[in-house]
Scaffold this active site. Structure first.
Site, PDB file in Angstrom:
ATOM      1  N   GLU A 171       1.340  10.965   1.502  1.00 56.19           N
ATOM      2  CA  GLU A 171       1.933  10.502   2.765  1.00 56.19           C
ATOM      3  C   GLU A 171       2.813  11.619   3.352  1.00 56.19           C
ATOM      4  OE1 GLU A 171       4.173   6.734   2.727  1.00 56.19           O
ATOM      5  OE2 GLU A 171       5.718   7.737   3.884  1.00 56.19           O
ATOM      6  N   ARG A 216       1.290   4.477   8.555  1.00 53.63           N
ATOM      7  CA  ARG A 216       1.919   5.806   8.426  1.00 53.63           C
ATOM      8  C   ARG A 216       1.239   6.900   9.270  1.00 53.63           C
ATOM      9  NH1 ARG A 216       5.012   3.088   6.612  1.00 53.63           N
ATOM     10  NH2 ARG A 216       6.243   3.258   4.720  1.00 53.63           N
ATOM     11  N   CYS A 274       8.630   8.046   0.160  1.00 54.14           N
ATOM     12  CA  CYS A 274       7.429   7.862  -0.664  1.00 54.14           C
ATOM     13  C   CYS A 274       6.507   9.064  -0.503  1.00 54.14           C
ATOM     14  CB  CYS A 274       6.691   6.586  -0.273  1.00 54.14           C
ATOM     15  SG  CYS A 274       7.505   5.117  -0.913  1.00 54.14           S
TER      16      CYS A 274
HETATM   17  N1  EPU Z   1       6.646  -1.047  -8.248  1.00 55.74           N
HETATM   18  C1  EPU Z   1       6.584  -0.768  -9.597  1.00 55.74           C
HETATM   19  N2  EPU Z   1       7.057   0.432 -10.033  1.00 55.74           N
HETATM   20  C2  EPU Z   1       7.565   1.368  -9.199  1.00 55.74           C
HETATM   21  C3  EPU Z   1       7.621   1.081  -7.809  1.00 55.74           C
HETATM   22  C4  EPU Z   1       7.152  -0.139  -7.381  1.00 55.74           C
HETATM   23  O1  EPU Z   1       6.128  -1.588 -10.387  1.00 55.74           O
HETATM   24  O2  EPU Z   1       7.952   2.421  -9.678  1.00 55.74           O
HETATM   25  C5  EPU Z   1       6.193  -2.346  -7.787  1.00 55.74           C
HETATM   26  C6  EPU Z   1       7.308  -3.181  -7.203  1.00 55.74           C
HETATM   27  O3  EPU Z   1       7.965  -3.912  -8.180  1.00 55.74           O
HETATM   28  C7  EPU Z   1       6.565  -4.050  -6.233  1.00 55.74           C
HETATM   29  C8  EPU Z   1       5.435  -3.157  -5.737  1.00 55.74           C
HETATM   30  O4  EPU Z   1       5.277  -2.143  -6.712  1.00 55.74           O
HETATM   31  O5  EPU Z   1       5.987  -5.152  -6.874  1.00 55.74           O
HETATM   32  C9  EPU Z   1       5.750  -2.540  -4.372  1.00 55.74           C
HETATM   33  O6  EPU Z   1       6.914  -1.747  -4.472  1.00 55.74           O
HETATM   34  P1  EPU Z   1       8.042  -1.668  -3.347  1.00 55.74           P
HETATM   35  O7  EPU Z   1       8.399  -3.026  -2.884  1.00 55.74           O
HETATM   36  O8  EPU Z   1       9.112  -0.780  -3.876  1.00 55.74           O
HETATM   37  O9  EPU Z   1       7.356  -1.024  -2.141  1.00 55.74           O
HETATM   38  P2  EPU Z   1       6.323   0.140  -2.035  1.00 55.74           P
HETATM   39  O10 EPU Z   1       4.987  -0.461  -1.719  1.00 55.74           O
HETATM   40  O11 EPU Z   1       6.385   1.054  -3.208  1.00 55.74           O
HETATM   41  C10 EPU Z   1       6.612   0.444   0.553  1.00 55.74           C
HETATM   42  C11 EPU Z   1       6.702   1.665   1.422  1.00 55.74           C
HETATM   43  C12 EPU Z   1       8.128   2.173   1.454  1.00 55.74           C
HETATM   44  C13 EPU Z   1       9.054   1.073   1.940  1.00 55.74           C
HETATM   45  C14 EPU Z   1       8.912  -0.096   0.946  1.00 55.74           C
HETATM   46  C15 EPU Z   1       9.814  -1.283   1.268  1.00 55.74           C
HETATM   47  C16 EPU Z   1       4.651   2.984   1.297  1.00 55.74           C
HETATM   48  C17 EPU Z   1       3.973   4.134   0.649  1.00 55.74           C
HETATM   49  N3  EPU Z   1       5.876   2.733   0.863  1.00 55.74           N
HETATM   50  O12 EPU Z   1       6.898   0.908  -0.786  1.00 55.74           O
HETATM   51  O13 EPU Z   1       8.159   3.244   2.391  1.00 55.74           O
HETATM   52  O14 EPU Z   1      10.382   1.509   1.970  1.00 55.74           O
HETATM   53  O15 EPU Z   1       7.553  -0.549   0.949  1.00 55.74           O
HETATM   54  O16 EPU Z   1       9.530  -1.824   2.491  1.00 55.74           O
HETATM   55  O17 EPU Z   1       4.085   2.339   2.175  1.00 55.74           O
HETATM   56  C18 EPU Z   1       8.061   5.607   2.640  1.00 55.74           C
HETATM   57  O18 EPU Z   1       7.000   5.434   3.245  1.00 55.74           O
HETATM   58  O19 EPU Z   1       8.586   6.731   2.546  1.00 55.74           O
HETATM   59  C19 EPU Z   1       8.681   4.467   2.016  1.00 55.74           C
HETATM   60  C20 EPU Z   1       9.688   4.599   1.179  1.00 55.74           C
END
Ligand code: EPU
Length: 302
Positions: free
Chosen positions: A291, A173, A221
């Protein structure tokens, strides 16, 4: 700044403009001057003009990862959204040169229509290609930095440079371009069948739509993921999902999103961010790092 009414930037511009509808969160006050260059040459001319006039400015792409104070700003804003092109270049036919104002979704669509695979990892991400380059947009399916080969920038001291990608150019990021204006991004894609690319795009979008509040106003995010986990998961485990302050809410769907339920103020959102950081630190000892960028007149205590 000099009275904005006296300024005559060498491209389209407006004075006394509200920025709320220029951000995906739908929050943002007025700026005295909004400069809207239509191509890279106008971006350079506009920046040179603002620098010569001593006018501080900030660069705004699709406003996707940004919170703007609704109290407004004193600086001018350079809005890149009118600078939109995406064209093939080079012998291979696999490289595309994309201008900074091109919306990411349009770029993803164009690449697919041209039978070029690799951009679909960005589906569902709002914002502009300039912003996506500066912030290294991406997620589970890939990052923009994976497909970038060169970046053309206007550096802080006014030079236009086209740089080949290096290992140190991008990080999670972030990139080395946070202090420059990204003019164009060159990506190298792979040959692909548009029907197959479209199917992949639909699959990724479906997965994202199930996990993220894509239909509500948000800035994506809010926090970076800590090295060993997920910010969203920590916020959920802290019981914060659904917490509201004013018209801002920690999304019940994904803990790392704050959504604007309609009429949220910058202060509502800032208060929720502070609360999430406080509670997560108290519960788990993890310091969440923001972020999203923020633009305010005065420093905010996050
Ligand atoms: N999870 C939870 N509760 C929540 C959200 C997530 O338990 O409220 C769990 C999910 O079930 C999963 C893990 O946390 O096991 C990761 O969640 P998710 O796959 O939704 O991805 P993330 O790590 O929260 C990242 C990026 C997103 C991107 C997604 C999908 C960051 C900060 N976020 O999210 O990017 O869309 O992967 O590829 O790196 C952004 O940067 O604005 C953004 C949305």
């Amino acid at each position: 700044m000099t009275n904005a009414m006296q300024l005559r930037p060498p491209c389209p511009f407006q004075t006394d403009v509200e920025l709320a509808n220029k951000t995906t969160m739908g929050v943002g006050g007025k700026v005295p001057l909004l400069v809207e260059p239509r191509n890279a040459e106008e971006v350079v001319a506009a920046v040179n003009y603002l620098r010569a006039e001593g006018v501080p400015f900030r660069t705004l792409g699709g406003g996707a990862n940004l919170l703007i104070d609704d109290a407004g700003l004193d600086d001018a804003v350079l809005l890149t959204e009118r600078s939109q092109f995406c064209q093939r270049e080079g012998e291979s036919g696999l490289a595309l040169r994309v201008s900074c104002g091109m919306p990411i979704p349009t770029f993803v669509q164009r690449a697919c229509d041209m039978g070029l695979a690799g951009a679909e990892c960005l589906v569902g991400i709002p914002g502009s290609m300039g912003g996506a380059t500066a912030m290294n947009a991406g997620g589970r399916h890939g990052w923009l930095s994976h497909i970038v080969t060169r970046v053309k920038v206007l550096t802080h001291d006014g030079a236009v440079e086209e740089l080949a990608k290096t290992d140190s150019m991008f990080a999670y990021r972030s990139s080395m371009f946070t202090d420059s204006v990204v003019l164009e991004t060159v990506v190298e894609l792979a040959p692909g069948d548009p029907a197959v690319i479209r199917a992949k795009r639909t699959e990724i979008l479906k997965e994202k739509g199930a996990a993220q509040p894509l239909k509500q106003k948000s800035a994506g995010c809010i926090f970076k993921n800590p090295t060993d986990g997920s910010a969203g998961k920590l916020i959920e485990r802290a019981g914060l999902k659904g917490l509201r302050i004013g018209a801002a809410e920690i999304s019940p769907k994904h803990g790392n999103f704050i959504v604007n339920l309609g009429g949220a103020s910058f202060q509502d959102i800032a208060a929720l961010i502070r609360e999430a950081r406080r509670v997560v630190f108290e519960e788990f000892g993890t310091r969440l790092e923001r972020e999203v960028k923020s633009w305010t007149r005065d420093a905010v205590d996050w």
